[in-house]
Design an enzyme around this catalytic site. Structure first.
Site, PDB file in Angstrom:
ATOM      1  N   ARG A 185       8.818   0.611  -7.653  1.00 44.81           N
ATOM      2  CA  ARG A 185       8.717   0.870  -6.217  1.00 44.81           C
ATOM      3  C   ARG A 185       9.561  -0.186  -5.485  1.00 44.81           C
ATOM      4  O   ARG A 185       9.220  -1.363  -5.491  1.00 44.81           O
ATOM      5  CB  ARG A 185       7.249   0.802  -5.773  1.00 44.81           C
ATOM      6  CG  ARG A 185       7.046   0.965  -4.294  1.00 44.81           C
ATOM      7  CD  ARG A 185       5.556   1.044  -3.942  1.00 44.81           C
ATOM      8  NE  ARG A 185       5.398   1.159  -2.512  1.00 44.81           N
ATOM      9  CZ  ARG A 185       4.958   0.189  -1.720  1.00 44.81           C
ATOM     10  NH1 ARG A 185       4.593  -0.977  -2.214  1.00 44.81           N
ATOM     11  NH2 ARG A 185       4.871   0.377  -0.421  1.00 44.81           N
ATOM     12  N   HIS A 222      10.082  -1.103   4.819  1.00 41.28           N
ATOM     13  CA  HIS A 222       9.119  -2.156   4.454  1.00 41.28           C
ATOM     14  C   HIS A 222       9.442  -3.349   5.361  1.00 41.28           C
ATOM     15  O   HIS A 222       9.794  -4.428   4.885  1.00 41.28           O
ATOM     16  CB  HIS A 222       9.247  -2.486   2.969  1.00 41.28           C
ATOM     17  CG  HIS A 222       8.053  -3.172   2.372  1.00 41.28           C
ATOM     18  ND1 HIS A 222       7.392  -2.725   1.258  1.00 41.28           N
ATOM     19  CD2 HIS A 222       7.380  -4.300   2.747  1.00 41.28           C
ATOM     20  CE1 HIS A 222       6.389  -3.539   0.950  1.00 41.28           C
ATOM     21  NE2 HIS A 222       6.361  -4.514   1.853  1.00 41.28           N
ATOM     22  N   GLU A 275       2.630   0.163   4.987  1.00 40.49           N
ATOM     23  CA  GLU A 275       1.649  -0.572   5.793  1.00 40.49           C
ATOM     24  C   GLU A 275       2.002  -0.638   7.280  1.00 40.49           C
ATOM     25  O   GLU A 275       2.238  -1.724   7.820  1.00 40.49           O
ATOM     26  CB  GLU A 275       1.448  -1.987   5.237  1.00 40.49           C
ATOM     27  CG  GLU A 275       0.945  -2.004   3.803  1.00 40.49           C
ATOM     28  CD  GLU A 275       0.399  -3.376   3.373  1.00 40.49           C
ATOM     29  OE1 GLU A 275       0.526  -4.343   4.150  1.00 40.49           O
ATOM     30  OE2 GLU A 275      -0.169  -3.455   2.269  1.00 40.49           O
ATOM     31  N   ASN A 284      -2.499   0.602  -0.714  1.00 35.90           N
ATOM     32  CA  ASN A 284      -2.354  -0.813  -1.082  1.00 35.90           C
ATOM     33  C   ASN A 284      -3.705  -1.483  -0.918  1.00 35.90           C
ATOM     34  O   ASN A 284      -4.354  -1.342   0.124  1.00 35.90           O
ATOM     35  CB  ASN A 284      -1.350  -1.519  -0.160  1.00 35.90           C
ATOM     36  CG  ASN A 284       0.079  -1.069  -0.413  1.00 35.90           C
ATOM     37  OD1 ASN A 284       0.344  -0.261  -1.311  1.00 35.90           O
ATOM     38  ND2 ASN A 284       1.002  -1.588   0.373  1.00 35.90           N
ATOM     39  N   TYR A 324      -6.034  -5.140  -1.791  1.00 33.34           N
ATOM     40  CA  TYR A 324      -6.132  -6.517  -2.277  1.00 33.34           C
ATOM     41  C   TYR A 324      -7.541  -7.079  -2.199  1.00 33.34           C
ATOM     42  O   TYR A 324      -7.956  -7.877  -3.023  1.00 33.34           O
ATOM     43  CB  TYR A 324      -5.196  -7.432  -1.456  1.00 33.34           C
ATOM     44  CG  TYR A 324      -3.742  -7.141  -1.721  1.00 33.34           C
ATOM     45  CD1 TYR A 324      -3.061  -7.786  -2.742  1.00 33.34           C
ATOM     46  CD2 TYR A 324      -3.051  -6.184  -0.980  1.00 33.34           C
ATOM     47  CE1 TYR A 324      -1.730  -7.506  -3.025  1.00 33.34           C
ATOM     48  CE2 TYR A 324      -1.722  -5.891  -1.258  1.00 33.34           C
ATOM     49  CZ  TYR A 324      -1.071  -6.554  -2.275  1.00 33.34           C
ATOM     50  OH  TYR A 324       0.244  -6.260  -2.558  1.00 33.34           O
TER      51      TYR A 324
HETATM   52  C1  NOJ Z   1       1.430  -5.975   1.402  1.00 35.10           C
HETATM   53  C2  NOJ Z   1       2.882  -5.872   1.654  1.00 35.10           C
HETATM   54  O1  NOJ Z   1       3.323  -4.568   1.570  1.00 35.10           O
HETATM   55  C3  NOJ Z   1       3.719  -6.797   0.790  1.00 35.10           C
HETATM   56  O2  NOJ Z   1       4.978  -6.874   1.358  1.00 35.10           O
HETATM   57  C4  NOJ Z   1       3.036  -8.140   0.678  1.00 35.10           C
HETATM   58  O3  NOJ Z   1       3.834  -9.075   0.015  1.00 35.10           O
HETATM   59  C5  NOJ Z   1       1.720  -7.947  -0.036  1.00 35.10           C
HETATM   60  N1  NOJ Z   1       0.884  -7.049   0.721  1.00 35.10           N
HETATM   61  C6  NOJ Z   1       0.939  -9.236  -0.241  1.00 35.10           C
HETATM   62  O4  NOJ Z   1       0.601  -9.776   0.965  1.00 35.10           O
END
Ligand code: NOJ
Length: 482
Positions: A82, A126, A171, A300, A302
């Site tokens: 990606r 992005h 995002e 995405n 985390y």
């Molecule tokens: C989301 C983002 O898309 C990416 O660019 C970033 O580095 C990561 N999260 C980690 O923060």
């Protein structure tokens, strides 16, 4: 952080394993090959904007190391990569003339991937907006959406069916709220009302671009968008805390999901932001344009968050309990009485808590709301302050444990019915982590700064074996791999 989930889960043969990066975070060569300036070049040059004054001018030097990087992907057996295209590299002004040298860079990269048997999953935006478009109002200006669609059309013409998945935006939450409300991301504006206009113009940009790609490539083109949906919990069952969570969900998730997939904005957002805007930037017909059928939703993930009725995170640039650098203006537009609480338990170097169950919950929630919607985890990974050991290796066990548990959490969601097609580790290599510069590392491949030398971390070797066997091996085995 010991793993808490069992090892041994096996994935089906058609599940796609990949890794992800983004142009500004890895390419460098910011003034080479006819590239124009992006908002991130401008922003990172601003004193204090990025930790340690770091910029993406050189980054991981990927622009000059494409052959080596594709070879590394092959060594890891990646099935998909990606990447994102830097709009100012292919169209320096964001309108008008195309830059053939920049276009040739991406044609070459995509050709190399296809040749290597790696499926290119391409993100068109992005976050590196051409600076001239920002000078004309950026995402606060509706025109930017139309310029984005022109650029998307051009890329579809140039790269055609070599691209496996076209992702319009990455995002948009960050682009809108971190870029235009808290201003901790480029372009660094602190105008909450503009952030809401940006939300809408980003949604519109997605709809127009998705249509443009399909017009060029037909229905066979796989079109997607990647969202960072927030998994936020209320601190208690008290009605005011539950209401606080709903306010966050509305501006974080619903203002994207509902227009994109249901063709409407949530009623609640109008009341919640009435003191800022009347939403007159939404014009007749926009919602029909935005709700274009997508082939895949990129997710995405985390971390999770916890909120209660209280005071929003504002501060001086240090990380806030919501996981973002704090600012005098909160990114939580319309959440004026919402307090973010620090979470106990293990955290990564970003200060983000580690909670794999949140990923299962998110995927299942999306599955319930949008049955049959194919999804992919387009980013998941962990930043740590990795060290090189005396043996020259990077024994990043905490990252392996993070990946182990989150990949298992994806499998758990699939067991319960979620249609998840693939998983992409963030990130293939260490890179420019936006407002945090280079000191926190997300890569499974180490990048030495400033030489650019690459070293496979233990996590890369572990992931290589996962891709090869489709089976989650115990994290501790990573250090024994070679
Ligand atoms: C989301 C983002 O898309 C990416 O660019 C970033 O580095 C990561 N999260 C980690 O923060």
């Amino acid at each position: 952080m010991p793993t808490t989930r069992p090892s041994g889960r096996q994935f089906a043969a058609d599940f796609l394993w990949g890794s992800a990066t983004a142009s500004y975070q890895i390419e460098g060569a910011a003034t080479e090959g006819g590239r124009g300036p992006s908002i991130w070049d401008t922003f990172s040059a601003r004193p204090g904007a990025v930790l340690n004054g770091d910029t993406g001018a050189v980054a991981a030097d990927h622009y000059h190391r494409v052959a080596e990087d594709v070879a590394l992907m092959q060594r890891l057996g990646l099935q998909a990569y990606r990447l994102s295209i830097a709009w100012p590299r292919v169209q320096p002004d964001g309108s008008g003339a195309w830059n053939d040298e920049g276009i040739a860079f991406y044609v070459d990269l995509v050709d190399r991937l296809v040749e290597a048997g790696i499926a290119p999953v391409v993100t068109l935006y992005h976050w590196d907006l051409p600076q001239p478009l920002e000078d004309a109002g950026g995402w606060g200006n509706r025109e930017t959406a139309y310029r984005f669609a022109d650029y998307a059309r051009k890329m579809a013409e140039v790269l055609g069916d070599k691209v496996t998945v076209w992702t319009t935006l990455n995002e948009p939450w960050c682009s809108a709220y971190l870029g235009y409300a808290s201003g901790v991301h480029a372009p660094g504006r602190t105008e909450p009302a503009t952030a809401l206009a940006a939300v809408h113009h980003l949604n519109l940009a997605h709809g127009l671009a998705a249509r443009a790609v399909r017009e060029v490539l037909g229905d066979a083109a796989q079109v997607s968008i990647t969202l960072n949906l927030h998994v936020t919990r209320a601190a208690s069952d008290a009605p005011e805390d539950v209401a606080a969570k709903r306010e966050v969900d509305t501006v974080a998730n619903e203002v994207f999901l509902q227009p994109l997939l249901e063709g409407r904005y949530p009623e609640q957002v109008f009341a919640q932001t009435a003191h800022l805007t009347d939403w007159s930037f939404v014009q007749d017909g926009d919602l029909e344009l935005i709700r274009v059928p997508i082939d895949l939703l990129g997710v995405n993930y985390y971390s999770t968050g916890k909120v209660r009725r209280g005071t929003p995170p504002v501060g001086d640039g240090t990380p806030g309990p919501d996981g973002h650098r704090s600012s005098v203006v909160s990114p939580w537009v319309g959440c004026d009485d919402v307090e973010w609480l620090p979470l106990p338990g293990p955290h990564t170097a970003m200060g983000w808590n580690i909670e794999p169950e949140g990923l299962t919950e998110l995927l299942l929630d999306l599955h319930r709301r949008y049955p049959g919607l194919p999804m992919a985890v387009t980013e998941n990974g962990a930043a740590f302050y990795d060290e090189v050991s005396a043996d020259g290796r990077v024994h990043d066990l905490p990252r392996v444990e993070y990946l182990h548990d989150h990949i298992d959490a994806v499998g758990a969601a699939m067991d319960a019915g979620a249609d998840v097609r693939g998983y992409f580790v963030w990130s293939l290599m260490d890179n420019f982590e936006w407002a945090y510069g280079y000191d926190r590392r997300f890569g499974i491949i180490r990048v030495d700064y400033p030489t650019g030398e690459r070293t496979l971390k233990d996590s890369a070797l572990w992931y290589r074996d996962l891709v090869a066997t489709r089976t989650i091996a115990p994290a501790e085995t990573a250090a024994t791999l070679s």
